[in-house]
Design an enzyme around this catalytic site. Sequence first.
Site, PDB file in Angstrom:
ATOM      1  N   ASP B  33       0.843  -1.201   0.000  1.00 29.11           N
ATOM      2  CA  ASP B  33       0.000   0.000   0.000  1.00 29.11           C
ATOM      3  C   ASP B  33       0.878   1.250   0.000  1.00 29.11           C
ATOM      4  OD1 ASP B  33      -1.918   2.079   0.550  1.00 29.11           O
ATOM      5  OD2 ASP B  33      -3.266   0.531   1.292  1.00 29.11           O
ATOM      6  N   SER B  80      -6.860   4.213  -1.666  1.00 31.97           N
ATOM      7  CA  SER B  80      -6.644   2.766  -1.792  1.00 31.97           C
ATOM      8  C   SER B  80      -7.901   2.000  -2.174  1.00 31.97           C
ATOM      9  CB  SER B  80      -6.112   2.193  -0.484  1.00 31.97           C
ATOM     10  OG  SER B  80      -4.918   2.818  -0.139  1.00 31.97           O
ATOM     11  N   THR B 156      -7.978  -2.005   1.165  1.00 34.40           N
ATOM     12  CA  THR B 156      -7.326  -2.952   0.248  1.00 34.40           C
ATOM     13  C   THR B 156      -7.862  -4.375   0.398  1.00 34.40           C
ATOM     14  OG1 THR B 156      -5.366  -1.565   0.159  1.00 34.40           O
ATOM     15  CG2 THR B 156      -5.093  -3.873  -0.499  1.00 34.40           C
ATOM     16  N   PHE B 251      -5.301 -10.085  14.971  1.00 28.50           N
ATOM     17  CA  PHE B 251      -4.212 -10.025  15.927  1.00 28.50           C
ATOM     18  C   PHE B 251      -4.067  -8.670  16.612  1.00 28.50           C
ATOM     19  CE2 PHE B 251      -3.365 -12.926  12.409  1.00 28.50           C
ATOM     20  CZ  PHE B 251      -3.378 -14.127  13.103  1.00 28.50           C
ATOM     21  N   GLU B 295      -1.292  -8.106   1.580  1.00 29.81           N
ATOM     22  CA  GLU B 295      -1.027  -6.665   1.590  1.00 29.81           C
ATOM     23  C   GLU B 295      -0.024  -6.258   2.669  1.00 29.81           C
ATOM     24  OE1 GLU B 295      -3.194  -2.297   1.954  1.00 29.81           O
ATOM     25  OE2 GLU B 295      -3.861  -3.908   3.257  1.00 29.81           O
ATOM     26  N   HIS B 304       2.309   8.420   5.230  1.00 28.62           N
ATOM     27  CA  HIS B 304       1.468   9.561   5.620  1.00 28.62           C
ATOM     28  C   HIS B 304       2.074  10.287   6.817  1.00 28.62           C
ATOM     29  CE1 HIS B 304      -1.955   9.298   2.978  1.00 28.62           C
ATOM     30  NE2 HIS B 304      -2.166   8.031   3.269  1.00 28.62           N
ATOM     31  N   ASP B 346      -0.759   0.283  -4.916  1.00 27.99           N
ATOM     32  CA  ASP B 346      -2.034   0.863  -5.349  1.00 27.99           C
ATOM     33  C   ASP B 346      -1.901   2.322  -5.751  1.00 27.99           C
ATOM     34  OD1 ASP B 346      -1.461   1.457  -2.725  1.00 27.99           O
ATOM     35  OD2 ASP B 346      -3.481   1.112  -1.974  1.00 27.99           O
ATOM     36  N   HIS B 347      -0.854   2.965  -5.247  1.00 24.65           N
ATOM     37  CA  HIS B 347      -0.631   4.377  -5.588  1.00 24.65           C
ATOM     38  C   HIS B 347       0.715   4.770  -5.041  1.00 24.65           C
ATOM     39  CE1 HIS B 347      -1.428   5.216  -1.392  1.00 24.65           C
ATOM     40  NE2 HIS B 347      -2.534   4.521  -1.480  1.00 24.65           N
ATOM     41  N   HIS B 430      -1.191  11.060  -0.849  1.00 26.07           N
ATOM     42  CA  HIS B 430      -0.734  10.117  -1.866  1.00 26.07           C
ATOM     43  C   HIS B 430      -0.147  10.921  -3.018  1.00 26.07           C
ATOM     44  CE1 HIS B 430      -3.928   7.012  -0.418  1.00 26.07           C
ATOM     45  NE2 HIS B 430      -3.023   7.297   0.486  1.00 26.07           N
TER      46      HIS B 430
HETATM   47 ZN   LIG Z   1      -2.992   6.298   2.181  1.00 26.65          ZN
END
Ligand SMILES: [Zn+2]
Lengths: 221, 468
Positions: B33, B80, B156, B251, B295, B304, B346-347, B430
Site C-alpha cells: 500500500d 486505496s 485494500t 491479531f 497486503e 502519511h 495501489d498508488h 498520496h
Molecule cells: Zn494512504
Amino acid sequence: MKKTLFVILSALPFPLLAAPPLSATLTYESKTLTSDGVLKQTRFQEKLIRSDQAVWTQRLIPKGAPQHNHAEDDHGHKHNLNFALDGKLIDRDAKGTLRLRYVRSEDKTIIEPRPTEYGMMGFDGSWEHAYYLLDRNDLKKMKALDRAAPANSRWYELRNPQRYTLVLWDSRLELPRSIETGNSNGTFSNRITIEPGTAPGTLPWQTLQGYRTIAYEDLLD
Amino acid sequence: MKKTLMATACLLALSQGAQAAGEAKNVIFFLGDGMGPTTVTAARIYKYKEEGFLNLEVLDGKARTARVKTYSNDAQTTDSAPSMAAYMTGVKMNNEVISMSPDTKAADASGKAYLNGKDATCPADNGKPVDTILEIAKSKGKAVGAVTTTTVTHATPAATYAHVCHRDAENTIAAQAVPGGAGYNAKLGDGLDVLLGGGTRYFKPKAAGGDRTDGRDLIAEMKTKGYAFAGTGSELNAIDAKKTAKLFGLFNSSHLNYELDRVKNKIDEPSLKDMTLKAIDVLGQNKNGFFLMVEGGRIDHALHGTNAKRVLDDTIAFDDAIKAALDEMQKRDPGLANTLIVVTADHDHTMTFNGYGKRGSNILGTVKNYKDGTEMKDKDGKNYTTLVFGNGPNRPATRTNLVEGAADKTQVLHDDYLQETAVKLSSETHGGGDVKLFAAGAGSAAKTFKGTIDNTKVFGLVKSAFGF
Ligand SMILES: [Zn+2]
C-alpha cells in the site's frame, strides 16, 4: 514502623501532597542567522496547565492570524494529522501509566494514539519532561550561577565550546521560568520563557463530556 | 463449412489465449500500500545497497515489469479503495468506493459521506456490486484468501471480498465476510478460506469493547461456521494450517503494529511472512488451486506520517513475505509453472530522493557529497536528508542543521525522526505518479504484464492467466 511507612510512601508513583493545579504561558522564540546574512526569527505561544494527574498544552492563536484551512488537502478522504492546533493532554493513572491524547474542540474529537506511536508523535513517554519541561536531574549537572534572579529562582548553566544551555528554575513552583539553548558563535538560539498564572477553576480535561474518542490510526487511510 | 469456420475461430481464440490463458492454477497478488517507486528504491538501498535487488524485483529471476496508471474515476490521485478495486474488478470507480460500479457515490449531493460511524448508509439505488477476481476464483472452485497488516476490513483487503459505497464502513464490511449472517456477501459461496490481519473491533459488539452497533459477535459466528481462529502470533503459530480448511485470525483490535515496533517491543503478533505461509498451507490444499491477496498495508501509514524508517522496515517485511511465498511455491510448484505472482502498489506517495549523495551512504541519513563525502548544504548552509516529502506536517519554520545520529528524535537516524516536507499540509498525501508492477510464473502469463497499463487492465491479465 517508620521504615514501613517509608516503603509505602516510596512505592507510590507520585507524592501524597498534591501540588495545586498551575497554569503558565510558554513563549517559544528561535533565531537563526543564515550564511547569506538573513536573520530568521520565529515566535509562538502555548498555554500550559498541569496538575498531579495531567498536563495540558495548547497553542495560543494571536488575533489576526489567518484562518487555518479546513479544505480537504488529501483525496477527500481523511484526515487532519496536524496536531499543532489541538490540545495535547498527557495524563497518568494511579499506577503511573501515562496516556497521550489530542483534543480537537472544533469537531469535539479526542485522538488517542497507541503507546507504540507516542515516539512518532513527539512524546518521549516521560512524565518528568511533560510536567517539569525538563529533567530535574539535569539541573544537578549544571553550574548554579550567582546571577540575579527573581524570588525562589536560580540560574543554571551548562556550556561547552560549541553550545550553551541556560535555565532559570523556580523551586517554589517547581517550574522553569526560562530555558535557553544556542551555539556559542551566536548564529542560532532557542528560548522558552514561562510566565506563571492562575489555573482556571475548571481544568480543560474536565470539560470533555460529549467528545468522541477515535484512534490515531483512524486518521490514516 | 460452418463447422470448419467454428473450428478455425476456436483455433484463433486458442492461439491468442495461449499467451496467458489458463496457465495459472494459483495466483498470489501482493500489494504494497502506497509503495511507490521511490519507496522501492529506498528499501532496496536500505537492505541490499545500491547494487542489490529486493526479492520483489527479482521474483523467480525472470520477473516482468510494467508501470501502472492509478487515477480513479473521479480523482487524479486515488485512494486505496478504487485503486485496489480496479485491480480486483477491472472497473474504475470513485474514491472511497469498494468494488462497486462507476456510478456509485461515496457521499450524498451535499458531500456528506454515506456513513454512520463505522456502518454504511448507502442508498439501495447507489450503484451495483461488481465481481472481484477473488469471487470469480471462488466460483470456479478455487480456495481464496486475504492477508494484511491493516484491519482485514480496510480498503485494500475489503476490495477483494466486499462491496460498499464507502470504505470507512468497516462494520458493514466485516459482516460481509461472515458466512450465512446478515449482510453476508453470498458471492463468497461457503466463505473466504483465509482471512488474516487486524481489526477485532469491527467484529465485536460495543458491549465487548468493539465497534459493532448490531450486538453481534462475528468472531463467535465465524467459529460456529468452522473457522479456526487465532488471536495472537503464538496462537497462529500453533495452528496446523496444512490440516485446517478455514483460517481466521485477528491479531490486534485495529491495525497490526509496524514491523519496527512489533520486533522492538516483542509484540505477540505474526509477521506478514508468518501469515502468508499459513495462508498458503491452508489454500494449497485445494486441488483446483487458489487466489491469495497479501497486503503490506502499513507502508502507506508510515508514509502519511513522513516517518521513512518505519516505511522502509515495513517494505522489507513485505519483501520478506514475498521471498517466503516464492520459496514455498517453488517447493509445491517447481519453476512456478502454474503459479502467477504479481507484486504492485495501489498508488504512490510524495516521498522523493535528493541528489547527489555518495554511494554507500545511509539512505536514512543526510546527503553526503559523492566527491568528498562532505555534508551537502542548502542555500542557508544547512544539511538535509536524502529522503524528503513533497508535502506533510513537518515543515519547520526555520531549518536547522541535522545530526546523523539516533540519540533522540531530532536526529535523522532515530526510529521516530520525521522527514521534512516542502509544502505544509496537515497530512502527507498520496502521489499521482505511476507505480511499478512485477510479475513472474505461470508460463507465459507473466509476460503479458508489460508497458504502461491502466490499473483496470491488471484485472483482465490476472483473469486471463487463470483462464477465466
Ligand atoms: Zn494512504
